[in-house]
Write an enzyme that holds these catalytic residues in place. Structure first.
Site: not given
Ligand code: PHE
Ligand code: ZN
Length: 896
Positions: A125, A265, A268-269, A301-302, A324
């Site tokens: 990304e 940070g 999220e793959n 979050h991820e 996001e």
């Protein structure tokens, strides 16, 4: 590095891709110096597009072979111009076979395939996949991936990619392989691989549905004593998403991998989240309470991206906030629910709003201001901003405020029902919210299209005879780049009315029937100016407006000091209770700043303290803070927030012309005089909030430590023997990093002797813990007596390197963004240092360089002398050779 003028990409130019992709098969022969990548892409013509050209992107690749439906393409069969490879007039069904070579060990940008401490990682990304192979590298092309990894077995015993491991075995010459299959369609930016010498903590976990999944946290050897918190956070995230949104993990295996060199940070793959070590590794010895909380938030979050981002993704990068903003909102709610108590939720809310005001409001008022859904960009990496993330989260939160929790959930359900497996837009999300609740959210769209922070002016008029309270709300929004005039926003304004005893009054608007609601109600401000009439108001109330910070706006209300102290003591809404104290403090800080400037102008530089002492006659703020500090019914974490004065950056944003030195002197002065006034209370709070026994990062214990340590930092302002001995004892006795750092910071900012010994001792103790050495650099870069020379000499320390983003941030960013009075030194040396560092970073890592470049965003707001020096530094960067698109966009916009 470019030599041409960077192009601007516009949202209005969006066109569907000519070709879509069914399946992608990839084979990697992993070698640090040259990795061969063979890719087989099964494509078909997109019925929704007109073109017949296949368009692929590729960067920094050696193209070895290119075949279309089995036939090798000759030079004349395709065009390669810059980063775009075009195959004209292709057949309706096309199988492309591409062989490329990349050089991971030379990749310092940390985008695409790179090496970190001897292991392979990827970051795709936003547009990193094109550094691995030629591909229609855009999020609206979703496909199923099968990945074969081959590497030396000794050096790279662990081979990971997205989805499920379907096969593994040995190869000749000491090599081995692993084959991975991801059952879900995904955009290329979610591709990932990891290969290296890693170990994992793993656990079988039973989902609510009964299905068993494998959870793993992968780290370098020697770090398995730091993975438990990430694992716990992952399990909590999985459970929470089912409870709150009915969303279950769709894979049989979920992996988190920690890497020391990472630009952001975490990422999220699909099924293979890659994390900055900072957001994985923790134990009491090396991590602070804030680190523990951040890890929980980022792991959440991820993980939450698996649905909001991965299952439903973005059509194009202009829609970035679709995933996001929504996912930040989800992680904020998760963290709040993990604390569990109402007061804990409020503390979390205050924390989040502080970030928004400290970082996003300035962005929205500066040269890089952009809407939550931008209209254009030069480099997409520059748009991973606090506006996309934090303001985006506020926009999502407003849906929930307007529709209620249940209504919001209905909207989410409809969103997934309609769009699972698709790449969609912010408009699609809004439509789901509107349709599920049969609400017209047309005007709400302006939150996506207009930049700038709206201002709401509130005024109240009480009519004692008619028992009517008239509340008039007026909204405006300042001009921002490219947007002169703004239309009114749809703003939810949560309000309450307090009676003389501080209790909430019944709220009934004129013309309404039925029972009165007592407490809070959400008014909807949709026009430039609106008046709301509350009836049956038996006495003149004090209004409490924008409770819970119900919209990302600046609220102007004319409160007297007495009214603010009253709200601070009584408001049932904890956010506004905190806010009242901040308003009171800000008023004081601005007065003091002006006084410093006046004293300086009259030449009385030495008399500044006397001048300030003379105007610091009323103890209203000290009294109000004392009451809060000593109110045992309040959460310690809340009291800590109440005691923390607005930061120098926050004060700066309130000034017409920023004078960082005057601000610094004023704020320090106020801290010292509060410390003097509250000394006994602070000492008592310090003693009462020691947390005995083994360390635990839970919110209640962390809150007590925070209150104790804020008390310590005030007491240290007095620089007396008692305060210093408290700090010294704490440094020696602490069983956790939170208390260690707090003690060390207090000592560093005092006149105590033995500072450099303390620093050296700390360094020796933690030399092998990179994340703690980062803290060691930050501590010194933000110390009160630090100046650019301190930072220059630290940059020469053997442990310092610009190549590691965490290390660069720990020293350079911390100084430029976190020590304003030293950075903005009158001689301009801070700015020359900044320019040197931006230029150096530009050569190795443009993305990180561009982040640092933004430290001078607000240059036009400073005093003329500083402005001129900042402009020169910006120009120095702008005119330096080989400027990346990333840095060029930032400095060009700043100078425009
Ligand atoms: N998508 C990541 C996140 O928010 C952030 C990221 C962006 C990471 C670009 C790396 C590169 O979770
Ligand atoms: Zn994210």
């Amino acid at each position: 590095m470019r030599t041409d003028t960077p192009q601007t990409i516009h949202r209005k130019d969006y066109a569907a891709p000519n070709y879509l992709v069914d399946t992608v098969e990839m084979g990697f022969d992993l070698e640090p110096a040259a990795t061969r990548v063979a890719t087989r892409i099964a494509m078909y013509r997109n019925p929704a597009a007109a073109g017949r050209d296949i368009v692929l992107f590729g960067e920094e690749l050696e193209l070895v072979a290119l075949r279309l439906n089995g036939k090798t393409l000759a030079k004349g069969d395709y065009r390669l111009a810059g980063h775009v490879l075009t195959i004209p007039a292709a057949p309706a069904k096309a199988v492309l076979e591409i062989e490329t070579v990349t050089h991971p060990d030379r990749n310092t940008s940390l985008m695409g395939l790179y090496v970190s401490n001897g292991n392979f990682f990827t970051q795709c990304e936003a547009e990193g996949f094109r550094k691995i192979t030629f591909f229609p590298d855009r999020p609206d092309v979703m496909a199923k991936y099968t990945v074969m990894l081959r590497a030396d077995k000794k050096k790279y015993p662990v081979l990971l990619s997205n989805g499920n491991l379907v096969e593994q075995g040995n190869l000749p010459d000491g090599r081995h392989y692993a084959k991975w299959e991801d059952p879900f369609k995904k955009p290329s930016y979610l591709f990932a691989l990891v290969a290296g010498d890693l170990v994992c903590q793993e656990e079988k976990y039973k989902l609510k549905s009964g299905r068993e999944v494998l959870l793993q946290v992968w780290v370098e050897e020697g770090n398995l004593d730091k993975t438990q918190h990430a694992m716990d956070s992952l399990k909590n995230s999985i459970a929470w998403d089912v409870d709150r949104f009915g969303l279950e993990l769709d894979l049989d295996r979920f992996m988190i991998v920690a890497v020391g060199d990472f630009n952001m940070g975490a990422m999220e793959n699909k099924g293979l989240n890659i994390f900055n070590t900072k957001y994985v590794l923790a134990n009491p010895r090396i991590a602070t309470d804030v680190d523990f909380a951040n890890i929980e938030a980022v792991v959440g979050h991820e993980y939450f991206h698996n649905w909001t981002g991965n299952r439903v993704t973005c059509r194009d990068w202009f829609q970035l906030s679709l995933k996001e903003g929504l996912t930040v909102f989800r992680d904020q709610e998760f963290s709040a629910d993990m604390i569990g108590t109402d007061s804990g939720r409020a503390v979390k809310r205050i924390d989040d709003v502080r970030v928004l005001r400290q970082a996003q409001f300035p962005e929205d008022a500066g040269p890089m201001a952009h809407p939550v859904r931008p209209d254009s960009y030069v480099e997409i990496n520059n748009f991973y901003t606090v506006t996309i993330y934090e303001k985006g989260a506020e926009v999502v939160r407003m849906y929930q405020t307007l529709l209620g929790r249940k209504g919001f959930r209905k909207g989410m359900d409809l969103y997934f029902k309609r769009h699972d497996g698709q790449a969609v837009t912010c408009d699609d999300f809004r439509a789901a919210m509107a349709d599920a609740n049969k609400r017209d959210l047309t005007q709400f769209e302006r939150w996506y299209s207009q930049s700038g922070t709206p201002q709401v002016d509130a005024s109240a008029r009480y009519d004692a005879k008619g028992k009517i309270l008239e509340l008039t709300l007026e909204q405006t929004c300042p001009a921002t780049p490219g947007q002169k005039k703004k239309q009114p926003f749809h703003i939810p304004v949560a309000v309450g009315l307090l009676d003389a005893k501080g209790r909430d009054m019944p709220l009934k608007l004129e013309g309404e029937s039925g029972a009165d609601a007592t407490g809070t109600r959400v008014l909807e401000l949709t026009k430039a100016r609106q008046t709301f009439r509350f009836t049956g108001v038996n006495e003149a109330p004090v209004p409490s407006i924008l409770r819970g910070f119900s919209a990302p706006v600046v609220l102007k209300v004319d409160y007297s000091d007495a009214e603010l102290a009253f709200l601070m003591a009584h408001d049932s809404d904890p956010f506004n209770r905190w806010e009242a104290g901040q308003r009171l403090a800000m008023r004081r800080l601005l007065n003091l700043t002006v006084a410093v400037q006046a004293a300086r102008q009259s030449g009385h530089v030495v008399a500044v303290d006397t001048v300030l002492n003379n105007i610091e006659h009323d103890g209203a703020l000290a009294d109000a803070l004392r009451a809060t500090l000593n109110d045992a019914s309040l959460d310690p974490a809340f009291r800590e927030l109440a005691l923390t004065l607005p930061s120098e950056t926050m004060i700066a944003e309130q000034m017409e012309v920023i004078d960082p030195h005057a601000i610094h002197i004023a704020r320090q002065f106020l801290r010292r005089s509060l410390a003097r006034a509250l000394r006994d209370d602070l000492l008592a709070a310090y003693r009462a909030n020691r947390v005995p026994g083994a360390y635990s990062p839970d919110a209640a214990s962390a809150g007590r430590r925070a209150l104790k340590n804020v008390a310590l930092s005030y007491l240290a302002e007095l620089d007396d023997a008692e305060a210093l001995s408290l700090a010294q004892c704490q440094d020696e006795e602490a069983n956790n990093m939170t208390d260690r750092l707090a003690a060390l910071a207090a000592l560093l900012n005092s006149t105590a002797s033995g500072k450099s010994e303390a620093l050296q001792g700390f360094y020796d103790e933690f030399e092998s813990e990179a994340l703690v050495i980062d803290k060691w650099f930050t501590l010194q870069a933000t110390a009160r007596d630090a100046d650019v020379n301190t930072v220059r000499s630290l940059a020469g320390h053997p442990a310092f390197t610009l190549k590691n983003p965490n290390r660069a941030r720990s020293l350079i960013f911390s100084f430029c963004n976190g020590n304003p009075s030293a950075f903005h030194a009158l001689d301009g040396n801070g700015y020359s240092f900044w320019a040197e560092q931006v230029i150096a970073l530009n050569g190795s890592n443009p993305q990180v360089a561009a982040r640092l470049a933004r430290s001078l965003d607000r240059w036009r707001k400073y005093t003329p002398a500083l402005q001129e020096k900042m402009r020169l530094a910006l120009q120095q960067v702008a005119s330096s050779p080989n400027l990346s698109r990333d840095v060029s966009e930032v400095v060009t916009k700043a100078l425009a």
